[in-house]
Structures are given as structure tokens and as C-alpha cells.
Design a protein around this motif. Structure first.
Motif, PDB file in Angstrom:
ATOM      1  N   UNK A 131       0.823  -1.212   0.000  1.00 30.99           N
ATOM      2  CA  UNK A 131       0.000   0.000   0.000  1.00 30.99           C
ATOM      3  C   UNK A 131       0.853   1.256   0.000  1.00 30.99           C
ATOM      4  N   UNK A 132       1.886   1.263   0.846  1.00 28.70           N
ATOM      5  CA  UNK A 132       2.757   2.445   0.924  1.00 28.70           C
ATOM      6  C   UNK A 132       3.463   2.675  -0.402  1.00 28.70           C
ATOM      7  N   UNK A 133       3.987   1.615  -1.010  1.00 28.09           N
ATOM      8  CA  UNK A 133       4.700   1.754  -2.280  1.00 28.09           C
ATOM      9  C   UNK A 133       3.769   2.227  -3.392  1.00 28.09           C
ATOM     10  N   UNK A 134       2.536   1.725  -3.393  1.00 27.55           N
ATOM     11  CA  UNK A 134       1.573   2.155  -4.414  1.00 27.55           C
ATOM     12  C   UNK A 134       1.285   3.646  -4.296  1.00 27.55           C
ATOM     13  N   UNK A 135       1.068   4.107  -3.075  1.00 29.18           N
ATOM     14  CA  UNK A 135       0.860   5.538  -2.869  1.00 29.18           C
ATOM     15  C   UNK A 135       2.088   6.347  -3.216  1.00 29.18           C
ATOM     16  N   UNK A 136       3.264   5.809  -2.921  1.00 32.77           N
ATOM     17  CA  UNK A 136       4.517   6.510  -3.207  1.00 32.77           C
ATOM     18  C   UNK A 136       4.688   6.769  -4.697  1.00 32.77           C
ATOM     19  N   UNK A 137       4.329   5.793  -5.530  1.00 35.35           N
ATOM     20  CA  UNK A 137       4.422   5.978  -6.987  1.00 35.35           C
ATOM     21  C   UNK A 137       3.579   7.173  -7.418  1.00 35.35           C
ATOM     22  N   UNK A 138       2.344   7.252  -6.896  1.00 33.36           N
ATOM     23  CA  UNK A 138       1.452   8.371  -7.235  1.00 33.36           C
ATOM     24  C   UNK A 138       2.073   9.695  -6.793  1.00 33.36           C
ATOM     25  N   UNK A 139       2.592   9.735  -5.575  1.00 36.20           N
ATOM     26  CA  UNK A 139       3.189  10.963  -5.050  1.00 36.20           C
ATOM     27  C   UNK A 139       4.413  11.397  -5.824  1.00 36.20           C
ATOM     28  N   UNK A 140       5.264  10.453  -6.205  1.00 42.40           N
ATOM     29  CA  UNK A 140       6.484  10.798  -6.939  1.00 42.40           C
ATOM     30  C   UNK A 140       6.160  11.384  -8.309  1.00 42.40           C
ATOM     31  N   UNK A 141       5.209  10.790  -9.000  1.00 43.80           N
ATOM     32  CA  UNK A 141       4.827  11.300 -10.312  1.00 43.80           C
ATOM     33  C   UNK A 141       4.067  12.622 -10.195  1.00 43.80           C
ATOM     34  N   UNK A 142       3.114  12.682  -9.264  1.00 44.88           N
ATOM     35  CA  UNK A 142       2.288  13.881  -9.136  1.00 44.88           C
ATOM     36  C   UNK A 142       3.051  15.080  -8.607  1.00 44.88           C
ATOM     37  N   UNK A 143       3.695  14.935  -7.440  1.00 47.28           N
ATOM     38  CA  UNK A 143       4.448  16.046  -6.859  1.00 47.28           C
ATOM     39  C   UNK A 143       5.644  16.411  -7.738  1.00 47.28           C
ATOM     40  N   UNK A 144       6.288  15.399  -8.354  1.00 48.94           N
ATOM     41  CA  UNK A 144       7.434  15.679  -9.213  1.00 48.94           C
ATOM     42  C   UNK A 144       7.058  16.566 -10.385  1.00 48.94           C
ATOM     43  N   UNK A 145       5.937  16.258 -11.024  1.00 53.81           N
ATOM     44  CA  UNK A 145       5.477  17.069 -12.160  1.00 53.81           C
ATOM     45  C   UNK A 145       5.027  18.452 -11.715  1.00 53.81           C
ATOM     46  N   UNK A 146       4.256  18.505 -10.633  1.00 54.67           N
ATOM     47  CA  UNK A 146       3.745  19.796 -10.163  1.00 54.67           C
ATOM     48  C   UNK A 146       4.851  20.736  -9.714  1.00 54.67           C
ATOM     49  N   UNK A 147       5.943  20.196  -9.170  1.00 49.97           N
ATOM     50  CA  UNK A 147       7.052  21.061  -8.746  1.00 49.97           C
ATOM     51  C   UNK A 147       7.722  21.737  -9.932  1.00 49.97           C
ATOM     52  N   UNK A 148       7.646  21.146 -11.122  1.00 53.24           N
ATOM     53  CA  UNK A 148       8.158  21.801 -12.327  1.00 53.24           C
ATOM     54  C   UNK A 148       7.152  22.780 -12.910  1.00 53.24           C
ATOM     55  N   UNK A 149       5.867  22.557 -12.646  1.00 51.97           N
ATOM     56  CA  UNK A 149       4.833  23.432 -13.206  1.00 51.97           C
ATOM     57  C   UNK A 149       4.604  24.671 -12.344  1.00 51.97           C
ATOM     58  N   UNK A 150       4.377  24.469 -11.044  1.00 45.30           N
ATOM     59  CA  UNK A 150       4.021  25.598 -10.175  1.00 45.30           C
ATOM     60  C   UNK A 150       5.166  26.048  -9.282  1.00 45.30           C
ATOM     61  N   UNK A 151       6.244  25.281  -9.216  1.00 43.68           N
ATOM     62  CA  UNK A 151       7.399  25.683  -8.417  1.00 43.68           C
ATOM     63  C   UNK A 151       7.644  24.780  -7.225  1.00 43.68           C
ATOM     64  N   UNK A 152       8.905  24.755  -6.799  1.00 41.18           N
ATOM     65  CA  UNK A 152       9.288  23.908  -5.670  1.00 41.18           C
ATOM     66  C   UNK A 152       8.678  24.413  -4.360  1.00 41.18           C
ATOM     67  N   UNK A 153       8.734  25.720  -4.155  1.00 38.40           N
ATOM     68  CA  UNK A 153       8.275  26.319  -2.901  1.00 38.40           C
ATOM     69  C   UNK A 153       6.791  26.046  -2.653  1.00 38.40           C
ATOM     70  N   UNK A 154       5.971  26.159  -3.683  1.00 39.03           N
ATOM     71  CA  UNK A 154       4.528  25.989  -3.499  1.00 39.03           C
ATOM     72  C   UNK A 154       4.141  24.559  -3.119  1.00 39.03           C
ATOM     73  N   UNK A 155       4.972  23.592  -3.506  1.00 41.44           N
ATOM     74  CA  UNK A 155       4.656  22.194  -3.225  1.00 41.44           C
ATOM     75  C   UNK A 155       5.318  21.691  -1.939  1.00 41.44           C
ATOM     76  N   UNK A 156       6.437  22.312  -1.565  1.00 40.49           N
ATOM     77  CA  UNK A 156       7.215  21.794  -0.435  1.00 40.49           C
ATOM     78  C   UNK A 156       6.491  22.049   0.875  1.00 40.49           C
ATOM     79  N   UNK A 157       6.283  21.025   1.641  1.00 38.82           N
ATOM     80  CA  UNK A 157       5.546  21.116   2.897  1.00 38.82           C
ATOM     81  C   UNK A 157       4.184  20.457   2.801  1.00 38.82           C
ATOM     82  N   UNK A 158       3.562  20.515   1.606  1.00 39.51           N
ATOM     83  CA  UNK A 158       2.254  19.879   1.435  1.00 39.51           C
ATOM     84  C   UNK A 158       2.351  18.370   1.617  1.00 39.51           C
ATOM     85  N   UNK A 159       3.465  17.797   1.110  1.00 44.34           N
ATOM     86  CA  UNK A 159       3.644  16.344   1.243  1.00 44.34           C
ATOM     87  C   UNK A 159       3.817  15.950   2.711  1.00 44.34           C
TER      88      UNK A 159
END
Length: 578
Positions: free
Chosen positions: A97-125
């Protein structure tokens, strides 16, 4: 354009970088000088602060991930009375379960950090991790709800947060680091995983000692009922809940970091803000505060004149259709995938491995002794193998290099797994434990550290987070294969009253094969030590390019050193705008 106003502040400890470049009008030149200031800065307390803030997150991630093997043992005792262990399918599902969620987080947060910026995403996770951790610790079954289903739900949610931490912490540390010690800084962040594992083992040991009297009333987990079961129920909730504490400490500092100057320069093209953020980072402030009129004017000029390629989906696919870039991405993703098949297949089953080799149950005559031996065995594995391996990697990665360490690690791991696999039934429990500890050492003084570091360095700023997220997600897909498809094979052919893990030797042989494949995938990556991020990605490398005034006229037609076609300088698209 009017010159930018001077800003106050700056001394021998905190240099005012912004004021150094006020007289320079060319945004390309200002970018080069500001990035050089970051890359050549002596190692200071602000670097230590960055490592600590990012590292506490990885401490939390590791603690939450590696408590899974201890959690499933205790859930089996509490919720499966008379048996003492949960079904293999439920055990595997919780760990997956943890690994499955991790895949989603890595792809989602990784992409969003390039779109909206590192600062806006950091801390939400981190907020997500804290929330899900408390949810797990307070979960309980009812007539309509099954405890295993609830734990799986919360661990998927927690995994999404953990997944987001991988690309964000890596690239933020990378983009703020000095070139000379960038590998050590990133490695130190990742090495906090070792301390997270260590903390999990210590908390398990302490709660076991705390409930010794209650646990000693049962001779084995199958008859741990009444007072003993209540004690174990309190133990697993305490173990899981403690994982939220370090995250709460780090949350404020993550939410208040400045945006990385490289992202502000290369993606937002906000030259004034980027220069002020360099100063803010060194002084420990949340962000810079440039003059808004000057900022707007400079940004308009930067959009027209900066020679950094603009991000878009079309540019992303064009970049990775170039064979050199595709080969690099394949090297980082495959290496991480092959590693995690074995690393998580074993590490998330530490307690099972200790039981299989006879360490947990040897001379154990009560539930207390079994849980105590499990906690001590985990401590031995982490203290003797994991923690030293992480920190030797930290101290050598900038001198020996990433690629040699990764090659060495995969080669030695191939040998160790082959020895364990082919001699499994001939070696004593202590010999197997010693080899297992050695394997943990070379996982971490080897590919487990380097597969995290290299993707945070070798890709261009505009796609660095997305590419790191893709690489990390490939690793977690590997961990799902290792835990879900390979590790359960250890019980194949088991009969009641006989060896419960008759296929363990073959499982270890399969892991040896994947370590061998890792040697081949390592050949696809590049050596990144002591090179600037711009030099590695080929995006207008300030260390090799002439000054902006000499080449400004022809900048828009140039092709980057990585083979990427330059996008017209007049374009100003975000990654999602194409």
C-alpha cells in the motif's frame, strides 16, 4: 531600463549577492554570476540548515516505511488470536500500500514542482504524511469496517506524501548546493533514512521493554490474548504515531523556504526575484523582496533575452526523444527499479527474514522474547549495516564519484545474494545474518544512495523534478514487484508444521539476478561529481559560455549542449501550456 535599487544587509558572514550585480543589465550575465555565486559558495551553516530541513522529512519517510514489517507482526497478534500471524496476502497488501501511494506521489508532486514551483509544493507532502500517520494510529475495526482495509487506506495516503518528498527534497537540496559538496549534501539528506530505520528499531525496543510484564504472560504470539493483546495493541499504535513527531517539527521550515533561484531564473524568468532569493536563502529568510517595478521591467527583458529553453510538454517529449537524453533517463529509472526490487523485498521483511533464519525465535519462550529479539535484530541490521553504509557514501561520493560507487555496490550485492541464495541451507543463522548485514551496508554505500543523487543533478532545471519523480517511481514499481511478486514466493511449497519459507533460497537467487542487471543499467548514467547543474544538463552552461553581450544576437538559434533544440526566445510557456 533603470538600475535596480540597492538592498540593505550583508556582512562577512552573509554576503549580499544581490548588490554585486546591480550594474549588470544583461539578464544572461546576471543569471550566470548569481548561479556561480551559489555553486562556488563555501560550505556554511545555511547549507546545514537545508540538509536538516530536507533530512528530517526523509527521517520521517523512512520511519514510516520501515515500521511496516513490525506493524504487520503486531497486527497479526492482536487481530488474529489463536493464530498469531496475519495471512500472507494481508501482510503483503499492507506493505504494498505504501509503495503504491509513493508511486502516485512521486509522479504527481514531481510534475507539479516543475509546473508551479518547488516552494509551493514543499511542505504539502509533509502535511499529508502527518495526517495519514495519525489516521493509522487511531484506526480501529468495527462491525462494518476491517482494520486491515483501514490501515491499507491510510498507508496509501501516507505513501502519496512520502512519494512527494523524494523529488522535492532531492532537487531543492541540489539546486541550493555548492558544486564541490553537492553529492555529500544530497547524500546526507538521504542518509537520514538510516536514522529513521534506527529510530523505528529503538521505539520498538522501548515499547517492548515497557510492556514486558504483560507480554511475558504469553508463551507465543498465537496465545497472546487478554492483557497481552491489549499491550500489543498499544505498542503498534505508539510505534506508528511517533512517526508524526519529526514531521511536525520540520513543517514550518519547509513551508517558509525561498523558491530555488534556478527555478526562478530558468522557468519563471524572474531575474530580480531570483537574485533576491539567493540573498534570502543565505540569510535564512523565507524569500527575497525585490522592488516590484524593477522586477516587472527586468522580467520583461529576461523573457526576450534569456537563452534558457522554455518548458512545455512539446519540448519535454522532444528533449527525451533525443537518444542521449533518453539513454540517461533509462539509466536512472532502470537502476532504481532493479535496486528496489531487492532492497524493499528484503528491508520491508526484516522481521520475516530474522524469523526465517531462526534469529527471532531462537531460545524464545514468550511473546516478549520474540518481539524483543525482533527489535534487537533490526537494531543490529541498521547499526552494523545501513547507517555506516549511508554515511560512508556521504563522505566519499564527491571524491570517488557516483558511478564508481554504484558499479561497486551492484557487483558486491550480486555476489552476496548469490552466496546467500545458493548456500542458504548450508549456512548457520549467524552466518546468514552477517551476510545480510553486509548486504544492507553495500545497498547504502552503493546504489541506494547514488540512485537518489544522480537524477537530482543530471536533468535540466525545467524538467529536473519530473525526471527525478519518474526515476523514483520506477524504483517504487520495482519495490512492488519485489514485495508483491517475488518475496511471497518464499512460502511456496510450505506445509503445516514444516519449514514456513522453503523457497527463501530461490528468492535470494532472483534478487542476485536483478543486482546483476543493475550493473548493466549503471553503464547508461553519467558521472556528475564536481560539475555544475548547467554543465550536466547542457542548458546555457555559464562555466563554458562567453559573456551574454558577445553572443546575445545569436542566442535564440543555438542548440543546447545536451542536443536539445532551443525554443524560440519569445515563447513564455509553462510546462502545461503546450
Amino acid at each position: 531600463m533603470a538600475a535596480a535599487p540597492k538592498t540593505a544587509g550583508g556582512n562577512s558572514a552573509y554576503h549580499n549577492t544581490h548588490n554585486d550585480f546591480l550594474h549588470i543589465r544583461d539578464p544572461n550575465e546576471r543569471r550566470r554570476l548569481a548561479l556561480a555565486e551559489i555553486d562556488k559558495a563555501p560550505f556554511g551553516w545555511y547549507h546545514v540548515r537545508a540538509i536538516t530541513v530536507a533530512g528530517i522529512g526523509f527521517f520521517t519517510d523512512s520511519y514510516d516505511i520501515f515500521t511496516a514489517s513490525l506493524l504487520t507482526i503486531m497486527l497479526g497478534i492482536v487481530y488474529y488470536p489463536g493464530v498469531g500471524t496475519m495471512p500472507t496476502t494481508s501482510d503483503t497488501a499492507i506493505k504494498l500500500a505504501t509503495s503504491a501511494g509513493t508511486v502516485i506521489g512521486q509522479l504527481g508532486f514531481g510534475t507539479l514542482a516543475d509546473i508551479v514551483g518547488r516552494k509551493r509544493m514543499y511542505g504539502l507532502e509533509l502535511i499529508l504524511i502527518i495526517f495519514a500517520t495519525f489516521g493509522q494510529a487511531l484506526a480501529s475495526s468495527s462491525l462494518s469496517m476491517n482494520i486491515i482495509g483501514l490501515i491499507i487506506f491510510w498507508r496509501v495516503l501516507m505513501g502519496i506524501g512520502i512519494g512527494g518528498d523524494y523529488p522535492l527534497s532531492s532537487i531543492i537540496t541540489s539546486e541550493f548546493a555548492t558544486t564541490k559538496w553537492r553529492g555529500a549534501m544530497m547524500g546526507a539528506v538521504f542518509a537520514m533514512q538510516g536514522f529513521g530505520q534506527l529510530a523505528a528499531a529503538f521505539v520498538m525496543l522501548f515499547v517492548t521493554l515497557g510492556f514486558k510484564e504483560s507480554l511475558s504472560t504469553s508463551t507465543n504470539p498465537s496465545n497472546c490474548v487478554g492483557q497481552c493483546a491489549v499491550a500489543v495493541d498499544k505498542m503498534w499504535r505508539t510505534l506508528i504515531g511517533f512517526g508524526a513527531v519529526p514531521g511536525c517539527i520540520a513543517l514550518y521550515y519547509r513551508l517558509t523556504i525561498p523558491e530555488t533561484p534556478r527555478y526562478t531564473f530558468d522557468v519563471e524568468m524572474d531575474v530580480e526575484k531570483a537574485a533576491d532569493d539567493v540573498k534570502a536563502y543565505i540569510e535564512g529568510k523565507p524569500e527575497g523582496a525585490p522592488d516590484e517595478l524593477t522586477r516587472i521591467a527586468t522580467k520583461r527583458q529576461a523573457v526576450e533575452q534569456l537563452r534558457v529553453p522554455k518548458a512545455s510538454w512539446r519540448d519535454f517529449f522532444r528533449h527525451y526523444f533525443i537518444p542521449k537524453n533518453a539513454k540517461l533517463l533509462a539509466g536512472t529509472t532502470l537502476s532504481w527499479c532493479f535496486l528496489d526490487i531487492a532492497f524493499y523485498g528484503l528491508s520491508l521483511n526484516n522481521a520475516t527474514i530474522l524469523n526465517a533464519i531462526g534469529y527471532s525465535t531462537a531460545n524464545a519462550h514468550s511473546t516478549y522474547q520474540i518481539l524483543h529479539n525482533t527489535a534487537v535484530g533490526n537494531l543490529i541490521i541498521v547499526l552494523a549495516g545501513a547507517v555506516p553504509g549511508y554515511w560512508i557514501a556521504v563522505f566519499t561520493v564527491d571524491t570517488v564519484g557516483r558511478k564508481p560507487i554504484q558499479f561497486m555496490g551492484f557487483i558486491i550485492l550480486t555476489i552476496l545474494f548469490a552466496v546467500m541464495g545458493f548456500l542458504y541451507f548450508k549456512l548457520s543463522p549467524n552466518a546468514l545474518l552477517a551476510i545480510y548485514v553486509l548486504a544492507q551496508f553495500f545497498f547504502n554505500f552503493g546504489p541506494n544512495s547514488t540512485t537518489f543523487i544522480v537524477p537530482g543533478e543530471c536533468f535540466p532545471t525545467r524538467y529536473r523534478s519530473t525526471s527525478h519523480g519518474l526515476s523514483a517511481a520506477a524504483g517504487k514499481i520495482g519495490s512492488i514487484i519485489g514485495q508483491g511478486a517475488i518475496a511471497p514466493l518464499r512460502t511456496r511449497g510450505a506445509v503445516p508444521g514444516g519449514n514456513s519459507n522453503p523457497w527463501m533460497d530461490h528468492v535470494l537467487q532472483i534478487y542476485a539476478l536483478f543486482m546483476l542487471l543493475g550493473i548493466g543499467s549503471t553503464a547508461l548514467i553519467v558521472e556528475t561529481k564536481r560539475k555544475t547543474l548547467e554543465e550536466l544538463s547542457g542548458d546555457d552552461d555559464y562555466t563554458t559560455q562567453p559573456s551574454g553581450r558577445e553572443v546575445a544576437a545569436g542566442a535564440s538559434g543555438n542548440e543546447s549542449a545536451s542536443g536539445q533544440d532551443g525554443v524560440l526566445v519569445g515563447e513564455n510557456k509553462n510546462i502545461g501550456g503546450d
